[in-house]
Design an enzyme around this catalytic site. Structure first.
Site, short mmCIF file in Angstrom:
data_model
loop_
_atom_site.label_atom_id
_atom_site.label_comp_id
_atom_site.label_asym_id
_atom_site.label_seq_id
_atom_site.Cartn_x
_atom_site.Cartn_y
_atom_site.Cartn_z
N SER A 10 136.60 98.76 29.00
CA SER A 10 137.65 98.01 28.32
C SER A 10 138.57 97.36 29.35
CB SER A 10 138.48 98.93 27.43
OG SER A 10 139.72 98.31 27.13
N HIS A 35 134.24 95.12 27.01
CA HIS A 35 134.98 95.40 25.79
C HIS A 35 136.35 94.73 25.86
CE1 HIS A 35 135.90 97.87 22.20
NE2 HIS A 35 137.10 98.09 22.73
N ASP A 37 139.91 94.26 23.96
CA ASP A 37 140.82 94.77 22.93
C ASP A 37 141.86 93.73 22.55
OD1 ASP A 37 140.52 97.81 24.66
OD2 ASP A 37 139.91 97.51 22.57
N GLY A 144 145.49 101.38 19.96
CA GLY A 144 146.67 100.65 20.42
C GLY A 144 147.00 100.81 21.89
N PHE A 145 146.53 101.90 22.51
CA PHE A 145 146.87 102.13 23.92
C PHE A 145 145.70 102.78 24.66
CE2 PHE A 145 151.22 101.05 23.29
CZ PHE A 145 151.48 101.41 21.97
N ASP A 177 135.32 104.90 21.00
CA ASP A 177 136.35 104.20 21.77
C ASP A 177 137.67 104.96 21.73
OD1 ASP A 177 137.88 100.87 21.32
OD2 ASP A 177 137.98 102.32 22.97
N SER A 200 140.75 103.60 31.09
CA SER A 200 141.48 104.26 32.19
C SER A 200 140.57 105.10 33.07
CB SER A 200 142.62 105.11 31.62
OG SER A 200 142.15 105.90 30.55
#
Ligand code: DX5
Ligand code: ZN
Length: 222
Positions: A10, A35, A37, A144-145, A177, A200
């Site tokens: 991502s 990916h 977002d 969202g994060f 995810d 991350s």
């Protein structure tokens, strides 16, 4: 169920001061999809990027672009992502008044269609549209994060999704995810996931992007 592991880093967690180089490094390191977002600050309490990001990505890679729409009104944005050349577009079931039509519009645009489920949304919500799906995305935590903890109970949900798809005779890929790391990937794989988004854990790996990708890949012994 497929036996190969699909990795979709991502780019939300990428270093945007050198995004092009980071995307090239992902391809060189063996990523399968990119990916993306997309957040509108409404469906989720965060903002990211719009369709303009697609040509930027496609200048640096030929990997398929996997668009995750976390927006309240996906129908308004789908045409621009189709025009931008997305290979796959996933919408959230919780945002669609006309889920059947929205999925049809993605496929009619020559793109693969996916449906994403927040942690609280049951697998059965896909009952009437399973034949329109190329992919189902099970969120591993609240959207969202990046950098949030994996919810262990989502492994059970992935397994229920695998059984649900099997009963329906569907070959849709299960994507997971949120919270995927070297410690959590195997549980999701054993439950039935075959496509893994990770942000991350890849971009934050002290050994760099290639090390981050290898650390995830080696969790699965074929
Ligand atoms: C947020 C996004 C995820 C997120 C994953 O909900 O949909 O794709 O970027 O980041 P990590 O892997 O750090 O949880
Ligand atoms: Zn995502």
């Amino acid at each position: 169920m497929s036996s190969s592991l699909i990795l979709a880093p991502s780019i939300l967690s990428a270093n945007f001061s050198c995004l092009g180089e980071q995307i090239e490094a992902l391809e060189q390191a063996g990523a399968d999809w990119i990916h993306v977002d997309v957040m509108d600050g409404h469906f989720v309490p965060n903002l990211s990027f719009g369709p303009f990001i697609l040509p930027v990505i496609k200048k640096h890679t030929r990997l398929p672009v996997d668009v995750h729409l976390m927006v309240s009104n996906p129908d308004a944005l789908i045409p621009a992502f189709l025009a931008g050349g997305a290979e796959q577009i996933t919408i959230h079931v919780e945002t669609c008044l006309h889920l059947y039509r929205t999925l049809q519009s993605i496929r009619a645009g020559g793109c693969k269609a996916g449906a994403a489920l927040n942690p609280a949304t049951p697998v059965e919500s896909l009952q009437e549209v399973v034949h329109l799906l190329d992919l189902v995305l099970v969120l591993g935590n609240n959207p969202g994060f990046s950098g949030q903890r994996w919810l262990p109970e989502m492994a059970g949900k992935i397994n229920r999704m695998a059984q649900f798809l099997e009963r329906a005779g569907s070959s849709a890929i299960i994507q997971v995810d949120g919270g995927i790391t070297a410690e959590t990937l195997n549980d999701a794989w054993l439950a039935g996931a075959r496509a893994f988004v990770s942000g991350s854990a890849i971009f934050g790996d002290p050994g760099g992007i290639a090390n981050g990708i290898q650390s995830l890949r080696k969790q699965i012994v074929f």
